[in-house]
Design a protein around this motif. Structure first.
Motif, PDB file in Angstrom:
ATOM      1  N   CYS A  37       0.995  -0.824  -0.104  1.00  0.00           N
ATOM      2  CA  CYS A  37      -0.309   0.215   0.170  1.00  0.00           C
ATOM      3  C   CYS A  37       0.461   1.305   0.580  1.00  0.00           C
ATOM      4  N   GLY A  38       1.890   1.009   0.541  1.00  0.00           N
ATOM      5  CA  GLY A  38       3.208   2.351   0.841  1.00  0.00           C
ATOM      6  C   GLY A  38       3.639   3.020  -0.364  1.00  0.00           C
ATOM      7  N   ILE A  39       3.825   1.347  -0.973  1.00  0.00           N
ATOM      8  CA  ILE A  39       5.020   1.455  -2.178  1.00  0.00           C
ATOM      9  C   ILE A  39       3.914   2.325  -3.196  1.00  0.00           C
ATOM     10  N   ALA A  40       2.252   1.308  -3.520  1.00  0.00           N
ATOM     11  CA  ALA A  40       1.760   2.039  -4.395  1.00  0.00           C
ATOM     12  C   ALA A  40       1.274   3.715  -3.961  1.00  0.00           C
ATOM     13  N   GLU A  41       1.071   4.560  -2.863  1.00  0.00           N
ATOM     14  CA  GLU A  41       0.950   5.822  -2.531  1.00  0.00           C
ATOM     15  C   GLU A  41       2.143   6.663  -3.021  1.00  0.00           C
ATOM     16  N   LYS A  42       3.226   5.887  -3.361  1.00  0.00           N
ATOM     17  CA  LYS A  42       4.323   6.504  -3.222  1.00  0.00           C
ATOM     18  C   LYS A  42       4.712   6.479  -5.047  1.00  0.00           C
ATOM     19  N   LEU A  43       3.983   5.284  -5.630  1.00  0.00           N
ATOM     20  CA  LEU A  43       4.180   5.616  -7.117  1.00  0.00           C
ATOM     21  C   LEU A  43       2.732   6.717  -7.542  1.00  0.00           C
ATOM     22  N   VAL A  44       1.869   6.322  -6.945  1.00  0.00           N
ATOM     23  CA  VAL A  44       1.052   7.653  -7.789  1.00  0.00           C
ATOM     24  C   VAL A  44       1.715   8.960  -6.891  1.00  0.00           C
ATOM     25  N   GLU A  45       2.017   9.256  -6.175  1.00  0.00           N
ATOM     26  CA  GLU A  45       2.898  10.920  -6.126  1.00  0.00           C
ATOM     27  C   GLU A  45       3.843  10.908  -7.185  1.00  0.00           C
ATOM     28  N   LEU A  46       4.587   9.439  -7.223  1.00  0.00           N
ATOM     29  CA  LEU A  46       6.030   9.788  -8.400  1.00  0.00           C
ATOM     30  C   LEU A  46       4.875  10.349  -9.564  1.00  0.00           C
ATOM     31  N   SER A  47       4.565   9.568  -9.964  1.00  0.00           N
ATOM     32  CA  SER A  47       3.537   9.511 -11.532  1.00  0.00           C
ATOM     33  C   SER A  47       2.996  11.342 -11.439  1.00  0.00           C
ATOM     34  N   ASN A  48       2.505  11.544 -10.746  1.00  0.00           N
ATOM     35  CA  ASN A  48       1.978  13.292 -10.316  1.00  0.00           C
ATOM     36  C   ASN A  48       0.704  12.600 -11.655  1.00  0.00           C
ATOM     37  N   GLU A  57      -5.794  -0.297  -7.753  1.00  0.00           N
ATOM     38  CA  GLU A  57      -5.002  -1.490  -8.561  1.00  0.00           C
ATOM     39  C   GLU A  57      -4.120  -0.909  -8.751  1.00  0.00           C
ATOM     40  N   LEU A  58      -3.193  -0.956  -8.441  1.00  0.00           N
ATOM     41  CA  LEU A  58      -1.458  -0.246  -7.700  1.00  0.00           C
ATOM     42  C   LEU A  58      -1.405  -1.484  -6.645  1.00  0.00           C
ATOM     43  N   THR A  59      -2.397  -1.317  -5.653  1.00  0.00           N
ATOM     44  CA  THR A  59      -1.928  -2.283  -4.500  1.00  0.00           C
ATOM     45  C   THR A  59      -1.807  -3.611  -4.926  1.00  0.00           C
ATOM     46  N   PRO A  84      -3.785  12.331 -11.350  1.00  0.00           N
ATOM     47  CA  PRO A  84      -4.591  12.512 -10.522  1.00  0.00           C
ATOM     48  C   PRO A  84      -5.502  11.283  -9.859  1.00  0.00           C
ATOM     49  N   ASP A  85      -5.933  10.811  -8.358  1.00  0.00           N
ATOM     50  CA  ASP A  85      -6.123   9.601  -8.203  1.00  0.00           C
ATOM     51  C   ASP A  85      -7.398  10.007  -6.991  1.00  0.00           C
ATOM     52  N   ASP A  86      -8.121   9.229  -7.509  1.00  0.00           N
ATOM     53  CA  ASP A  86      -9.903   9.745  -6.886  1.00  0.00           C
ATOM     54  C   ASP A  86      -9.701   8.365  -5.546  1.00  0.00           C
ATOM     55  N   GLY A  87      -8.314   7.380  -4.944  1.00  0.00           N
ATOM     56  CA  GLY A  87      -8.185   6.152  -4.849  1.00  0.00           C
ATOM     57  C   GLY A  87      -8.310   4.742  -5.038  1.00  0.00           C
TER      58      GLY A  87
END
Length: 80
Positions: free
Chosen positions: A22-33, A43-45, A35-38
């Motif tokens: 979950c933490g890795i997925a959060e960081k990947l979303v952050e790094l990708s810039n 999906e990444l998690t 938009p994410d509604d969750g």
């Protein structure tokens, strides 16, 4: 460290229980810039849990471990 040493290190899967998908997925979303509604994070998690399970199995190809480890390096969860 030589390239072959780095690659051999990336082929190892050490301490898999320590990695929080979950933490890795959060960081990947952050790094990708992106938009994410969750939904993207969810999906990444799920994908990371699957990849982690496949990478943990020593009978599977090294490329699963390499991909998981590269994602750890990109997100800063592991440094080689």
């Amino acid at each position: 460290m030589e390239r072959t040493d780095k690659l051999n290190q990336l082929k190892q899967f050490n301490r898999p229980w320590e990695y929080d998908c979950c933490g890795i997925a959060e960081k990947l979303v952050e790094l990708s810039n992106l938009p994410d509604d969750g939904q993207l994070k969810n999906e990444l998690t799920d994908a990371l849990y699957y990849l982690k399970a496949v990478a943990e199995n020593p009978y599977n190809s090294d490329y699963h471990r390499v991909l998981f480890n590269v994602l750890l390096v990109i997100t800063g969860f592991e440094c080689f």
